[in-house]
Write an enzyme that holds these catalytic residues in place. Structure first.
Site, PDB file in Angstrom:
ATOM      1  CD  GLU A  80     -18.027  16.676  44.223  1.00 16.72           C
ATOM      2  OE1 GLU A  80     -19.034  16.174  44.781  1.00 16.72           O
ATOM      3  OE2 GLU A  80     -17.101  15.984  43.753  1.00 16.72           O
ATOM      4  CB  CYS A 142     -12.018  19.283  47.387  1.00 18.17           C
ATOM      5  SG  CYS A 142     -10.511  18.941  46.465  1.00 18.17           S
ATOM      6  CG  HIS A 166     -13.583  16.596  42.813  1.00 16.61           C
ATOM      7  ND1 HIS A 166     -14.501  16.612  43.834  1.00 16.61           N
ATOM      8  CD2 HIS A 166     -12.365  16.804  43.385  1.00 16.61           C
ATOM      9  CE1 HIS A 166     -13.868  16.809  44.988  1.00 16.61           C
ATOM     10  NE2 HIS A 166     -12.586  16.933  44.742  1.00 16.61           N
TER      11      HIS A 166
END
EC number: 3.4.19.3
Length: 199
Positions: A80, A142, A166
């Site tokens: 991310e 998350c 992820h």
């Protein structure tokens, strides 16, 4: 010897399992590259997950933090790029639902990952593992722990690279849900080891 704090999550919503739980449990205490791994499996709760990460950071004083989460529906490993100051979405494992709520009042709108995410993606692709940078960690737990962890690091002026990655559903999960994109847990383990080595 450097220390890496690696986090995974327990199962949540209607998922029977969470591959990041196995990844964290399997890699705990493993020596990867120049890092010894210290793992923790987090509750999928807005109120507690980030508190556990910060507590483990205080306990282990890691040199880097890699947080893992399940993105069922994605078909590749996705580091991310950014966490935003917003919680919204499905109920957590305490039954709590957040809607359009700031994670921390009067804090920055976003924090960028300080992990070498482009290097991760290049390394994984060279190894034949599907990977891509993701520009949204969502607004669920998350994103919440990525934001709060980076905020803690910033507020305390720590020189600790940290971020979130992820992973897809596991092959076992796909057996119960035909058509669900998946990756074997062995391949995910290989991917995490390669990313830690690429630090």
């Amino acid at each position: 010897m450097k220390k890496l704090l690696l986090t995974g999550f327990e199962p949540f919503l209607d998922h029977a399992d969470n591959p990041t739980r196995l990844l964290a449990d399997t890699l705990d205490s493993e020596m990867i590259g120049e890092y010894v791994v210290k793992s923790v499996v987090l509750p999928v709760t807005f109120s507690e997950a980030a508190e556990v990460v910060v507590a483990k950071m205080k306990e282990h004083k890691p040199d880097a933090v890699m947080m893992l989460g399940l993105a069922a529906g994605r078909n590749r490993i996705t580091p991310e790029r950014v966490a935003i100051n917003c919680s919204d979405g499905d109920v957590d494992n305490n039954g709590v639902r957040k809607q359009d709520e700031p994670i921390i009042e009067d804090a920055p709108a976003a924090y960028f990952s300080t992990l070498p995410i482009r290097k991760y993606v290049d390394t994984l692709r060279e190894a034949g593992i599907p990977a891509a940078i993701s520009n949204t960690a969502g607004t669920y737990v998350c994103n919440n722990i990525m934001y709060q962890t980076l905020h803690y690091i910033e507020e305390n002026q720590l020189n600790v690279p940290a971020g979130f990655v992820h992973v897809p559903a596991s092959s076992q999960m796909a057996v119960a849900t035909p058509g669900l994109p998946s990756m074997s847990e062995d391949e995910m383990l290989r991917a995490v080891r390669l990313m830690v080595e690429a630090m």
